[in-house]
Motif scaffolding. Structure first.
Motif, PDB file in Angstrom:
ATOM      1  N   VAL B 345       0.846  -1.192   0.000  1.00  0.00           N
ATOM      2  CA  VAL B 345       0.000   0.000   0.000  1.00  0.00           C
ATOM      3  C   VAL B 345       0.888   1.252   0.000  1.00  0.00           C
ATOM      4  CG1 VAL B 345      -1.743   1.307   1.292  1.00  0.00           C
ATOM      5  CG2 VAL B 345      -1.864  -1.199   1.188  1.00  0.00           C
ATOM      6  N   LEU B 346       0.666   2.125  -0.994  1.00  0.00           N
ATOM      7  CA  LEU B 346       1.435   3.367  -1.059  1.00  0.00           C
ATOM      8  C   LEU B 346       0.637   4.523  -0.472  1.00  0.00           C
ATOM      9  CD1 LEU B 346       2.908   3.152  -4.687  1.00  0.00           C
ATOM     10  CD2 LEU B 346       3.944   2.369  -2.548  1.00  0.00           C
ATOM     11  N   ASP B 347      -0.689   4.457  -0.653  1.00  0.00           N
ATOM     12  CA  ASP B 347      -1.513   5.589  -0.238  1.00  0.00           C
ATOM     13  C   ASP B 347      -2.964   5.140  -0.080  1.00  0.00           C
ATOM     14  OD1 ASP B 347      -1.990   8.170   0.471  1.00  0.00           O
ATOM     15  OD2 ASP B 347      -1.996   8.983  -1.564  1.00  0.00           O
ATOM     16  N   TYR B 348      -3.719   5.963   0.650  1.00  0.00           N
ATOM     17  CA  TYR B 348      -5.151   5.674   0.831  1.00  0.00           C
ATOM     18  C   TYR B 348      -5.886   7.001   0.915  1.00  0.00           C
ATOM     19  CZ  TYR B 348      -9.487   4.500   3.244  1.00  0.00           C
ATOM     20  OH  TYR B 348     -10.814   4.392   3.597  1.00  0.00           O
ATOM     21  N   ASP B 349      -6.969   7.112   0.166  1.00  0.00           N
ATOM     22  CA  ASP B 349      -7.746   8.350   0.173  1.00  0.00           C
ATOM     23  C   ASP B 349      -9.021   8.137   0.992  1.00  0.00           C
ATOM     24  OD1 ASP B 349      -9.278  10.558  -0.277  1.00  0.00           O
ATOM     25  OD2 ASP B 349      -8.952  10.602  -2.459  1.00  0.00           O
ATOM     26  N   PRO B 350      -9.097   8.756   2.205  1.00  0.00           N
ATOM     27  CA  PRO B 350     -10.267   8.514   3.063  1.00  0.00           C
ATOM     28  C   PRO B 350     -11.569   9.037   2.450  1.00  0.00           C
ATOM     29  CG  PRO B 350      -8.765  10.124   4.076  1.00  0.00           C
ATOM     30  CD  PRO B 350      -8.119   9.663   2.822  1.00  0.00           C
ATOM     31  N   GLU B 351     -11.459  10.044   1.569  1.00  0.00           N
ATOM     32  CA  GLU B 351     -12.666  10.586   0.923  1.00  0.00           C
ATOM     33  C   GLU B 351     -13.349   9.550   0.044  1.00  0.00           C
ATOM     34  OE1 GLU B 351     -13.248  14.483   0.483  1.00  0.00           O
ATOM     35  OE2 GLU B 351     -12.423  14.157   2.509  1.00  0.00           O
ATOM     36  N   THR B 352     -12.534   8.873  -0.776  1.00  0.00           N
ATOM     37  CA  THR B 352     -13.088   7.940  -1.758  1.00  0.00           C
ATOM     38  C   THR B 352     -12.983   6.483  -1.326  1.00  0.00           C
ATOM     39  OG1 THR B 352     -10.930   7.798  -2.823  1.00  0.00           O
ATOM     40  CG2 THR B 352     -12.441   9.481  -3.660  1.00  0.00           C
ATOM     41  N   GLY B 353     -12.162   6.203  -0.290  1.00  0.00           N
ATOM     42  CA  GLY B 353     -11.937   4.814   0.110  1.00  0.00           C
ATOM     43  C   GLY B 353     -11.103   4.052  -0.906  1.00  0.00           C
ATOM     44  N   ILE B 354     -10.334   4.786  -1.693  1.00  0.00           N
ATOM     45  CA  ILE B 354      -9.523   4.128  -2.723  1.00  0.00           C
ATOM     46  C   ILE B 354      -8.066   4.076  -2.291  1.00  0.00           C
ATOM     47  CG2 ILE B 354      -8.599   4.427  -5.083  1.00  0.00           C
ATOM     48  CD1 ILE B 354     -11.415   5.169  -5.938  1.00  0.00           C
ATOM     49  N   ALA B 355      -7.504   2.900  -2.432  1.00  0.00           N
ATOM     50  CA  ALA B 355      -6.095   2.707  -2.060  1.00  0.00           C
ATOM     51  C   ALA B 355      -5.234   2.655  -3.308  1.00  0.00           C
ATOM     52  CB  ALA B 355      -5.927   1.409  -1.279  1.00  0.00           C
ATOM     53  N   THR B 356      -4.009   3.193  -3.187  1.00  0.00           N
ATOM     54  CA  THR B 356      -3.015   3.068  -4.252  1.00  0.00           C
ATOM     55  C   THR B 356      -2.055   1.961  -3.844  1.00  0.00           C
ATOM     56  OG1 THR B 356      -3.205   5.436  -4.581  1.00  0.00           O
ATOM     57  CG2 THR B 356      -1.312   4.323  -5.621  1.00  0.00           C
ATOM     58  N   ILE B 357      -1.876   1.010  -4.746  1.00  0.00           N
ATOM     59  CA  ILE B 357      -1.128  -0.204  -4.386  1.00  0.00           C
ATOM     60  C   ILE B 357      -0.065  -0.509  -5.438  1.00  0.00           C
ATOM     61  CG2 ILE B 357      -1.375  -2.737  -4.164  1.00  0.00           C
ATOM     62  CD1 ILE B 357      -4.102  -2.119  -2.843  1.00  0.00           C
ATOM     63  N   GLN B 358       1.126  -0.865  -4.950  1.00  0.00           N
ATOM     64  CA  GLN B 358       2.201  -1.290  -5.851  1.00  0.00           C
ATOM     65  C   GLN B 358       2.149  -2.813  -5.954  1.00  0.00           C
ATOM     66  OE1 GLN B 358       6.342  -1.222  -4.436  1.00  0.00           O
ATOM     67  NE2 GLN B 358       6.786   0.156  -6.144  1.00  0.00           N
ATOM     68  N   GLN B 359       2.057  -3.314  -7.181  1.00  0.00           N
ATOM     69  CA  GLN B 359       1.922  -4.757  -7.391  1.00  0.00           C
ATOM     70  C   GLN B 359       3.200  -5.486  -7.024  1.00  0.00           C
ATOM     71  OE1 GLN B 359       3.309  -7.196  -9.415  1.00  0.00           O
ATOM     72  NE2 GLN B 359       1.741  -8.269 -10.565  1.00  0.00           N
ATOM     73  N   ARG B 360       3.094  -6.585  -6.292  1.00  0.00           N
ATOM     74  CA  ARG B 360       4.255  -7.426  -5.995  1.00  0.00           C
ATOM     75  C   ARG B 360       4.050  -8.864  -6.471  1.00  0.00           C
ATOM     76  NH1 ARG B 360       8.447  -5.118  -2.933  1.00  0.00           N
ATOM     77  NH2 ARG B 360       8.107  -2.885  -3.031  1.00  0.00           N
ATOM     78  N   ASN B 361       2.816  -9.211  -6.789  1.00  0.00           N
ATOM     79  CA  ASN B 361       2.515 -10.498  -7.404  1.00  0.00           C
ATOM     80  C   ASN B 361       1.160 -10.356  -8.084  1.00  0.00           C
ATOM     81  OD1 ASN B 361       4.244 -12.895  -7.341  1.00  0.00           O
ATOM     82  ND2 ASN B 361       4.298 -12.560  -5.127  1.00  0.00           N
ATOM     83  N   HIS B 362       0.957 -11.185  -9.091  1.00  0.00           N
ATOM     84  CA  HIS B 362      -0.254 -11.112  -9.897  1.00  0.00           C
ATOM     85  C   HIS B 362      -1.523 -11.164  -9.035  1.00  0.00           C
ATOM     86  CE1 HIS B 362      -3.422 -12.749 -12.490  1.00  0.00           C
ATOM     87  NE2 HIS B 362      -2.744 -12.199 -13.494  1.00  0.00           N
TER      88      HIS B 362
END
Lengths: 309, 422
Positions: B345-362
């Protein structure tokens, strides 16, 4: 030219006279309660008898206390050290600093040889243990000739080098043979079999056979070949290496005696008539080869090998 | 000659609490792993520099990275130790002075060392570095520990062959910090006393080249009158010396009561997912025990959590007694962990509930994933839509380190991790 000591490993008290005849200068003995991977098991009364015999024959006696000790044996080290001082052992071989402290407290005049098998890898470490009280360092077997000569050039302690025999590759406190039998469900065989002789591990990929045995100190795995550099002693003799060791662990008394005779000849020639040594060294090597048991080849160990990391 | 050790517990408001909380020491094979270990609760990390350290195959830190690692750790109040635990050869002597001075200057708290060359050189040229004796010295008794105490060293890492009772005796006899392994892969040999790798592959095990020959299979025979008799039957797995990994989660209370000063997790080669998982579990165990030792129980979820990243079976080894055959692996020397790392997890937006994620496996929509991290309780959810950074919908996150966005059902924090069941 200074003659290096020829240090050998008797299998029993009665073997000592034979080794004296064969030309040994010193012997290393002990019991598995305190020492590692010995050619023979010497009780206290055996040690006393061995010292008497060896001294009568002009040989030094070094006693192995080079095990890795757990707390349960620490308190009895002093008693054994006092015993060795009393019977007149010439030096104690140690790896564990607990032995060093015990000797300081109990028999401060006793000579100490530092021998951990694998960790004496540089001249600074040898001199460090020298400053702590050791008179001699026994070098790791994984060093090449250049490293050995460089250590000798910087050493403030005597340097002992193994020139012949098996070397230890691995020591575990675990009961690996007993555990394997237990895994196979051969519970009845464990106590009877795990201490038996002649066991080896077969490595299919390298087609090597590694002797393996268990004793009070755990499980030991040994080199697939016997180290033999009877034809390569010149540089080390010139550098003034103090002691050449023939390790006879897992070999017969006769084998050890015969090999001792050959190294006696090699050292004498090398120090007294170098040209003749150069001419005859191939014959000496062939004579060792002829003594080898069918399943044991000889090689030059790490003397002419480069290791990477 | 008993020495008085630190008091371990006190009664506060009628309740016993642990006042001597041990250090949780974690491995960090590179800067990212260091940050994760510290963020997930390690009190200290041990790392390897470019030289003088075992694990020659780990990424290992440059001096610049060490400096950055120290700065990061210090922000959390955590320490950085550097392993310099090779048995040096003559050729390794030049350069040692400069290297140790650079470590001291980079703010490293201490070094973990086996060779007296490095111990004494550090004392001479970098006296502000604490010197800890490595497990490579295989210290198995109190008197050997006393020797190093008299040499002025701050801490010893005990041999992995000592039992709980032996640790107690050592603590009673010598007033020195004790570091002991609690988790991770084991040498089945006494450390420093194995050169299988040198013989089999010409790689020096005591300078970081270990090729793990102890994880291979061998056939056991007996030579009898010149005949080679197999000591195994058809269908038996071959002889092996391969040790199961250490797992002392259930022994942590005992270790704390013994007054062990530092609890060490092995594994500089392990992934950030492994480091995060193991550190966070032991962090919870130590904190829970220290807060209320008399009402403490090990929770099943902690034990299961460790299993999620374990690539070998585990055993208590010597801590509880003498290891029998169940402490070894025959036939197979590893297994798949139950879970695999899917994303960071790189980031999380509490307004939208959307997380930014860096892939480490499919991973792809429809996969069930689990989130964990020091700020949150673990939760699982099924992945719905995945978008790329431009907002395009993706059928899967299939590229390593690809940045994606997705809706998550609970708040997340940077460095939280996403894993999925194998």
């Amino acid at each position: 030219m200074k003659k290096p000591e020829l240090l050998v490993t008797p299998t029993s008290v009665s073997h000592i006279d034979e080794l004296a005849e064969a030309g040994a200068d010193a012997i290393i003995i002990g019991e598995q309660r305190y020492g590692l991977r010995l050619a023979g098991e010497f009780s206290r009364s055996d040690v006393a008898a061995a010292v008497e015999t060896a001294h009568r024959r002009g040989m030094n006696v070094y006693v192995a206390m080079n095990a890795l000790f757990h707390n349960d044996k620490v308190d009895e080290l002093a008693d054994y050290v006092a015993f060795l001082a009393e019977v007149g052992a010439d030096a104690i071989v140690f790896g564990d600093p607990a032995v060093l402290l015990t000797v300081r407290e109990t028999a401060p005049h006793m000579k100490l040889h530092w021998s951990t098998e694998t960790t004496a890898t540089n001249w600074y470490a040898c001199n460090y243990w020298g400053r702590k009280g050791a008179k001699r360092a026994v070098l790791a077997r994984e060093l090449n000739m250049d490293a050995i000569l460089e250590i000798k050039a910087h050493a403030e302690v005597e340097i002992e080098v193994q020139v012949h025999g098996m070397t230890c590759m691995y020591q575990s406190k675990r009961s690996l043979i007993g555990n394997y039998f237990a895994y196979q469900g051969k519970v009845m065989e464990i106590e009877r079999k795990k201490y038996e002789k002649g066991m080896f591990l077969y490595d299919k990929e390298r087609d090597y056979k590694y002797p393996i045995f268990e004793d009070e100190n755990g499980t030991h795995i040994m080199s697939p070949n016997d180290l033999c550099i009877i034809d390569e002693l010149g540089d080390m003799v010139e550098a003034g290496i103090d002691s050449f060791k023939i390790d006879g662990v897992l070999h017969t008394a006769d084998y050890i005696t015969e090999v001792t005779k050959l190294y006696r000849r090699a050292i004498d020639l090398c120090t007294e008539d170098r040209e003749r040594y150069e001419r005859e060294k191939e014959e000496l090597l062939a004579a060792v080869e002829a003594l080898q048991p069918p399943h044991r080849r000889i090689d030059t160990g790490f003397f002419f090998k480069e290791t990477i990391y | 000659m008993l020495v008085k050790n630190d008091r371990i517990s006190e009664i506060v408001d009628g309740k016993r609490v642990i006042v001597k909380k041990p250090e949780l020491l974690a491995p960090a094979g590179n800067l990212e792993k260091l940050k994760i270990a510290v963020h997930y609760g390690a009190d200290a990390v041990f790392i390897g520099g470019q030289e003088y350290s075992l694990r020659a195959n780990a990424d290992n830190f440059t001096i610049e990275e060490i400096r950055e690692g120290v700065e990061f750790a210090n922000r959390y109040g955590a320490k950085v130790y550097v392993t310099a635990n090779i048995y040096a050869h003559n050729e390794n002597i030049p350069g040692l002075d400069d290297y140790l001075r650079a470590l001291e200057e980079a703010g490293v708290s201490g070094i973990i060392v086996a060779d007296p060359l490095i111990i004494e050189t550090a004392r001479r040229v970098a006296p502000r570095l604490e010197v800890h004796v490595s497990t490579q010295q295989s210290l198995t008794n109190w008197k050997a520990v006393q020797f190093w105490k008299e040499e002025g060293l701050e801490r010893v890492v005990l041999a992995r062959e000592v039992s709980a009772e032996e640790i107690r005796q050592i603590k009673e006899n010598v007033d020195i910090e004790i570091e002991a392994f609690i988790h991770g892969a084991m040498c089945s040999a006494y450390s420093g006393r194995c050169v299988l790798s040198n013989h089999m592959t010409a790689r020096d095990s005591n300078r970081g080249g270990c090729c793990q020959s102890c994880r291979w299979d061998y056939d056991l025979y007996q030579l009898s009158d010149g005949r080679e008799i197999p000591l195994f039957s058809e269908g038996d797995a071959p002889f092996a010396m391969s040790a199961k990994d250490l797992n002392l989660i259930r022994a942590i209370p005992a270790m704390i009561e013994l007054g062990v000063d530092s609890l060490k997790i092995e594994g500089r080669m392990k992934s950030i997912h492994y480091v995060a998982t193991v550190v966070s579990v032991y962090r919870k165990v130590i904190d829970a025990y220290c807060a209320d030792p008399d009402h403490f129980t090990i929770r099943d979820e902690w034990v299961r959590e460790l299993d999620k990243c374990a690539n070998r079976e585990t055993a208590p080894s010597f801590f509880a007694g003498f290891p029998d055959h169940t402490n070894h692996m025959y036939g197979t020397h590893s297994r798949k962990p139950t879970h695999e790392f899917a994303g960071l997890v790189l980031d999380y937006d509490p307004e939208t509930g959307i997380a930014t994620i860096q892939q480490r496996n499919h991973f792809r929509p429809g996969d069930e994933v689990e989130f964990f991290g020091p700020e949150i309780d673990n939760f699982t959810q099924v992945i719905e839509t995945i978008w790329d950074e431009e907002g395009n919908e993706l059928d899967a996150a299939r590229h390593p380190l690809q940045i994606v966005k997705m809706k998550v059902k609970r708040p997340l924090f940077p460095y939280n991790m996403m894993r999925k069941e194998n």
